[in-house]
Design a protein around this motif. Structure first.
Motif, short mmCIF file in Angstrom:
data_model
loop_
_atom_site.label_atom_id
_atom_site.label_comp_id
_atom_site.label_asym_id
_atom_site.label_seq_id
_atom_site.Cartn_x
_atom_site.Cartn_y
_atom_site.Cartn_z
N PHE A 1 0.85 -1.19 0.00
CA PHE A 1 0.00 0.00 0.00
C PHE A 1 0.88 1.25 0.00
O PHE A 1 1.81 1.36 0.81
N PRO A 2 0.59 2.23 -0.85
CA PRO A 2 1.43 3.43 -0.88
C PRO A 2 1.16 4.40 0.26
O PRO A 2 1.93 5.34 0.46
N TRP A 3 0.06 4.18 1.01
CA TRP A 3 -0.25 5.11 2.11
C TRP A 3 0.32 4.66 3.44
O TRP A 3 0.22 5.36 4.44
N SER A 4 0.92 3.49 3.50
CA SER A 4 1.44 2.95 4.75
C SER A 4 2.91 3.33 4.90
O SER A 4 3.78 2.82 4.18
N ARG A 5 3.22 4.24 5.83
CA ARG A 5 4.62 4.67 6.02
C ARG A 5 5.49 3.51 6.46
O ARG A 5 6.59 3.32 5.95
N GLU A 6 4.99 2.72 7.42
CA GLU A 6 5.76 1.55 7.85
C GLU A 6 5.91 0.56 6.71
O GLU A 6 6.95 -0.08 6.55
N GLY A 7 4.84 0.44 5.91
CA GLY A 7 4.90 -0.49 4.78
C GLY A 7 5.93 -0.06 3.75
O GLY A 7 6.65 -0.91 3.19
N ILE A 8 6.06 1.25 3.49
CA ILE A 8 7.03 1.72 2.50
C ILE A 8 8.45 1.45 2.99
O ILE A 8 9.33 1.04 2.21
N GLU A 9 8.70 1.64 4.29
CA GLU A 9 10.02 1.32 4.83
C GLU A 9 10.29 -0.17 4.71
O GLU A 9 11.42 -0.58 4.39
N LEU A 10 9.26 -1.00 4.95
CA LEU A 10 9.44 -2.44 4.82
C LEU A 10 9.68 -2.82 3.35
O LEU A 10 10.44 -3.75 3.06
N ALA A 11 9.03 -2.09 2.43
CA ALA A 11 9.24 -2.35 1.00
C ALA A 11 10.70 -2.11 0.62
O ALA A 11 11.28 -2.87 -0.17
N ARG A 12 11.29 -1.08 1.17
CA ARG A 12 12.70 -0.81 0.88
C ARG A 12 13.59 -1.93 1.42
O ARG A 12 14.55 -2.35 0.77
N LYS A 13 13.25 -2.43 2.60
CA LYS A 13 14.00 -3.55 3.15
C LYS A 13 13.83 -4.79 2.28
O LYS A 13 14.81 -5.50 1.98
N ALA A 14 12.58 -5.03 1.84
CA ALA A 14 12.32 -6.21 1.01
C ALA A 14 13.07 -6.13 -0.31
O ALA A 14 13.59 -7.14 -0.80
N LYS A 15 13.14 -4.95 -0.90
CA LYS A 15 13.89 -4.79 -2.15
C LYS A 15 15.36 -5.09 -1.92
O LYS A 15 16.02 -5.74 -2.74
N GLY A 16 15.89 -4.64 -0.79
CA GLY A 16 17.28 -4.91 -0.48
C GLY A 16 17.56 -6.39 -0.29
O GLY A 16 18.71 -6.83 -0.44
N GLU A 17 16.52 -7.16 0.03
CA GLU A 17 16.68 -8.61 0.22
C GLU A 17 16.34 -9.40 -1.03
O GLU A 17 16.22 -10.62 -0.98
N GLY A 18 16.12 -8.70 -2.15
CA GLY A 18 15.96 -9.40 -3.42
C GLY A 18 14.55 -9.51 -3.95
O GLY A 18 14.34 -10.14 -4.99
N HIS A 19 13.55 -8.94 -3.28
CA HIS A 19 12.17 -9.00 -3.77
C HIS A 19 11.91 -7.86 -4.76
O HIS A 19 12.43 -6.76 -4.61
N GLU A 20 11.09 -8.14 -5.76
CA GLU A 20 10.57 -7.06 -6.58
C GLU A 20 9.36 -6.47 -5.88
O GLU A 20 8.58 -7.18 -5.25
N ILE A 21 9.18 -5.15 -6.04
CA ILE A 21 8.16 -4.42 -5.29
C ILE A 21 7.17 -3.79 -6.27
O ILE A 21 7.57 -3.24 -7.30
N MET A 22 5.89 -3.85 -5.93
CA MET A 22 4.85 -3.17 -6.69
C MET A 22 4.06 -2.25 -5.76
O MET A 22 4.12 -2.38 -4.54
N ILE A 23 3.34 -1.31 -6.37
CA ILE A 23 2.48 -0.37 -5.64
C ILE A 23 1.05 -0.91 -5.70
O ILE A 23 0.53 -1.19 -6.78
N HIS A 24 0.42 -1.05 -4.54
CA HIS A 24 -0.94 -1.59 -4.45
C HIS A 24 -1.90 -0.42 -4.33
O HIS A 24 -2.19 0.06 -3.24
N MET A 25 -2.40 0.06 -5.47
CA MET A 25 -3.17 1.32 -5.52
C MET A 25 -4.65 1.08 -5.24
O MET A 25 -5.31 0.30 -5.93
N PRO A 26 -5.23 1.75 -4.21
CA PRO A 26 -6.66 1.58 -3.91
C PRO A 26 -7.55 2.12 -5.03
O PRO A 26 -7.33 3.23 -5.53
N MET A 27 -8.56 1.34 -5.40
CA MET A 27 -9.54 1.75 -6.40
C MET A 27 -10.93 1.35 -5.95
O MET A 27 -11.09 0.38 -5.20
N GLU A 28 -11.92 2.08 -6.41
CA GLU A 28 -13.30 1.90 -5.95
C GLU A 28 -13.82 0.50 -6.27
O GLU A 28 -13.61 -0.03 -7.37
N ALA A 29 -14.52 -0.10 -5.30
CA ALA A 29 -15.07 -1.44 -5.44
C ALA A 29 -16.58 -1.39 -5.68
O ALA A 29 -17.24 -0.40 -5.37
N GLN A 30 -17.11 -2.48 -6.21
CA GLN A 30 -18.55 -2.61 -6.35
C GLN A 30 -19.19 -2.80 -4.98
O GLN A 30 -18.56 -3.30 -4.04
#
Length: 284
Positions: free
Chosen positions: A195-224
């Protein structure tokens, strides 16, 4: 014969007897109500009394066959028959044999932890009708010299000709306890979408990238709407009816938050927004 009068029954015994009678009557009434309900289940019995304690349902042959195959695969390796196999431009039937020595990837068992964020909120269903707008062709801009989906990609060693499977785990950064464990135990080949709105999540994403994971942005969109409620995808949700400028503003802000690690973007929920062609073109 004794002329002594018989002793009266103590009042507490009468009380116990009365309570037992009341309980028995309540049980009888409950049995009648439940029996009537069960008897009326299933149109195939027409409300008949015979066999009313056994609820029967139509058998889905495909589902039954699939369940049987899954059970067999869980017990022992089997040969999986696929309807088609693609080779170049030709499509033909094939049989794929599962080796008997195939061992599934072993991962530590994850015990579910309490969420660190509140559950997804829902609101009364007040969704406006889908706007009917003329869709304009996409305005294409020149590609930048540095393509971030290439510079941020994680190198993966692939055996030539070997089958490949892409796995993307999303909703990362929502439940931080489980997100951290996912980064710790999942192998490098698994892509993680945060999620791009999670500050802790973004920091964890940087750690995950450093450990070899590819990272994507999970963008919220309106649901039915689901029944009378609409799930809330979260902050900065892209919604039907927004102007292209507003969509660009929200999208650009959230992409910028993870532009130093992400290789792409996928939708969080979005079952309604992704049906709106104008909005999807604006996202593209």
């Amino acid at each position: 014969m004794s002329s002594q009068p018989r002793r009266p029954v103590p009042g507490r015994i009468w009380g116990v007897f009365a309570a037992m009678v009341v309980v028995a009557l309540l049980c009888l009434m409950l049995a009648i109500v439940l029996g009537t309900r069960l008897r009326n289940l299933g149109p195939e019995r027409g409300g008949g009394r015979e066999g009313y304690m056994q609820v029967t349902k139509p058998v889905d042959q495909a589902a039954a066959s699939g369940a049987a195959q899954l059970a067999a695969m869980m017990d022992q390796p089997v040969e999986v028959v696929s309807e088609t196999a693609v080779s170049g431009t030709e499509v033909s039937g094939s049989v794929v044999a599962v080796p008997s020595d195939t061992v599934p990837m072993e991962l530590p068992v994850m015990t579910l932890q309490p969420s660190e964020v509140p559950p997804v909120a829902v609101s009364p269903s007040v969704q406006p009708p889908m706007p009917q707008e003329e869709v304009q062709p996409l305005a294409l801009s020149p590609l930048p010299s540095e393509l971030k989906w290439k510079t941020h990609a994680a190198p993966v060693a692939v055996t030539p000709g070997a089958p490949m499977l892409a796995i993307v785990i999303d909703d990362m950064g929502g439940q931080m306890d489980m997100s951290r464990r996912a980064v710790d135990v999942l192998p490098q080949g698994v892509t993680l979408s945060f999620f791009p709105w999670s500050r802790e999540g973004i920091e964890l994403a940087r750690k995950a990238k450093g450990e070899g994971h590819e990272i994507m942005i999970h963008m919220p969109m309106e649901a039915q709407a689901h029944g009378a409620v609409v799930p809330d995808p979260g902050p900065d949700t892209l919604r039907v009816g927004m102007s292209p400028a507003e969509i660009e503003r929200l999208l650009s802000r959230n992409v910028a938050a993870m532009s130093d690690v992400a290789v792409g973007l996928n939708n969080h929920m979005g079952s309604r927004f992704t049906e709106w062609e104008t909005g999807v073109r604006a996202v593209l």
